[in-house]
Enzyme design. Sequence first.
Site, PDB file in Angstrom:
ATOM      1  CB  ALA A 163      -7.372  -8.831  17.359  1.00 22.69           C
ATOM      2  CG  HIS A 167      -1.928  -0.623  15.208  1.00 21.72           C
ATOM      3  ND1 HIS A 167      -3.317  -0.702  15.409  1.00 21.72           N
ATOM      4  CD2 HIS A 167      -2.359  -0.470  14.160  1.00 21.72           C
ATOM      5  CE1 HIS A 167      -4.411  -1.350  14.810  1.00 21.72           C
ATOM      6  NE2 HIS A 167      -3.854  -1.313  13.962  1.00 21.72           N
ATOM      7  CE  LYS A 173       0.887  -2.553   9.188  1.00 18.91           C
ATOM      8  NZ  LYS A 173      -0.446  -2.416   9.996  1.00 18.91           N
ATOM      9  CG  ASN A 226       1.390  -6.360   6.591  1.00 12.35           C
ATOM     10  OD1 ASN A 226       1.170  -7.667   6.339  1.00 12.35           O
ATOM     11  ND2 ASN A 226       1.909  -5.443   5.450  1.00 12.35           N
ATOM     12  CG  LEU A 270     -10.458  -2.526  17.896  1.00 14.90           C
ATOM     13  CD1 LEU A 270      -9.410  -2.630  18.214  1.00 14.90           C
ATOM     14  CD2 LEU A 270     -11.649  -1.030  17.202  1.00 14.90           C
ATOM     15  CD  GLU A 281      -3.849   2.797  15.518  1.00 18.94           C
ATOM     16  OE1 GLU A 281      -2.711   2.549  16.809  1.00 18.94           O
ATOM     17  OE2 GLU A 281      -3.449   3.910  14.555  1.00 18.94           O
ATOM     18  CB  SER A 307     -12.270  -2.952  10.730  1.00 19.11           C
ATOM     19  OG  SER A 307     -10.939  -2.160  11.481  1.00 19.11           O
ATOM     20  CE1 TYR A 311      -5.355   2.562  10.688  1.00 19.52           C
ATOM     21  CE2 TYR A 311      -4.815   1.704   8.053  1.00 19.52           C
ATOM     22  CZ  TYR A 311      -5.715   2.120   9.103  1.00 19.52           C
ATOM     23  OH  TYR A 311      -7.240   2.403   8.712  1.00 19.52           O
ATOM     24  NE  ARG A 353      -2.007  -1.650   3.475  1.00 27.12           N
ATOM     25  CZ  ARG A 353      -2.295  -1.581   4.655  1.00 27.12           C
ATOM     26  NH1 ARG A 353      -3.613  -1.340   5.523  1.00 27.12           N
ATOM     27  NH2 ARG A 353      -1.769  -2.338   6.253  1.00 27.12           N
ATOM     28  CG  ASP A 374      -1.749  -4.695  13.134  1.00 23.28           C
ATOM     29  OD1 ASP A 374      -0.952  -4.720  12.965  1.00 23.28           O
ATOM     30  OD2 ASP A 374      -2.883  -3.725  12.020  1.00 23.28           O
TER      31      ASP A 374
END
Length: 360
Positions: free
Chosen positions: A268, A96, A75, A300, A240, A118, A134, A94, A15, A270
């Site tokens: 989940a 996390h 990411k 990912n 989540l 997120e 998601s 993102y 991506r 991540d």
Amino acid sequence: MIIGIPKEIKNNESRVGMTPGGVFELTKKNHTVYVQSTAGDGSGFPDKLYTEVGAVIVDTIEDVYAKSDMIVKVKEPIAYEYPLIKSNQLLFTYFHFASSQTLTNAMIKSNAVCIAYETVEDEDGTLPLLTPMSEVAGRMAIQQGAKYLEKPIKGRGVLLGGVPGVAPGKVLILGAGVVGVQAAKMAAGLGAHVTIMDINMKRLRYVNDVMPSHVTTEFSSEYNIRKHIQTHDLVVGGVLVKGGKAPKLITRDMLKLMRPGTVVVDVAVDQGGCFETTKATTHEDPIYIIDDIVHYCVANMPGAVPYTSTLALTNVTLPYVLKLANKGWEAACEADATLAKGLNIVHGDIVYDGIAEAFA
């Protein structure tokens, strides 16, 4: 503002942080956008499309970080990128954080401003920047689970949809949020028998109303989970906790209750994963087997369908990128409570409770 779009360097991450269409909206407002050469190739967006809308192509990731006030990516930064991040630089991606103390410490040390996709949160509690990924991951969980149920890949040898005269496979989904609902939709579409579990009765009522009759709902408890894993072929973890670690709903000892070749997909991962035996994998080496149970725990998942994912992500991130670029992060967050929820680490301080609690 000067915005940088680096090439993603996480394993098999194809991506890119923004489409050419998104860059066009920024350059139209007289912002400068630096895009690392070939950053969009994996998503089907060659350099030429970026230069046509006013982006400046630079050769290296070092150049992107050095020149930019704000970094927009997909990411979280990995170790190679840590020293490239400048003090006061704005990172929008993102993160996390709750699943990685190493990353958290590195961003504290960097003195940067970290806004996490997120945890950007609307008034109604929805997560607008997490939702599209998601949705992708929930649908992919069934696509991948169905594949790894095949016998050559050590699965049970079950066709999820069954055939005339043979019962369909059974799918157990933990969590009735965005991931769970999308997974249930895909599994039901294949003809599988689906059980979806949650502790939120409001969500279960919603699922019961919108899904076909072969999707059944059940309240989530350890007793009920232990009962169902004995008879289901594919288990999807989609629980989540906003900004925090996912609860461990399936423990190591529960694997013994499953039939050999059962597949578990932990969406989940991540956030640390909702299976005790979860460890992050990559698209290059996506599965491992413990106690004859096939684990798919790619961190990912949407990176495997980068064209769809990049378009879906830019659709929702662009309005916030424009606010940050036009106003600066402080004024933008002051004016938009939804965006302000995305602030995780600011100039060396953790400002999001879920992260602080994860490392307390």
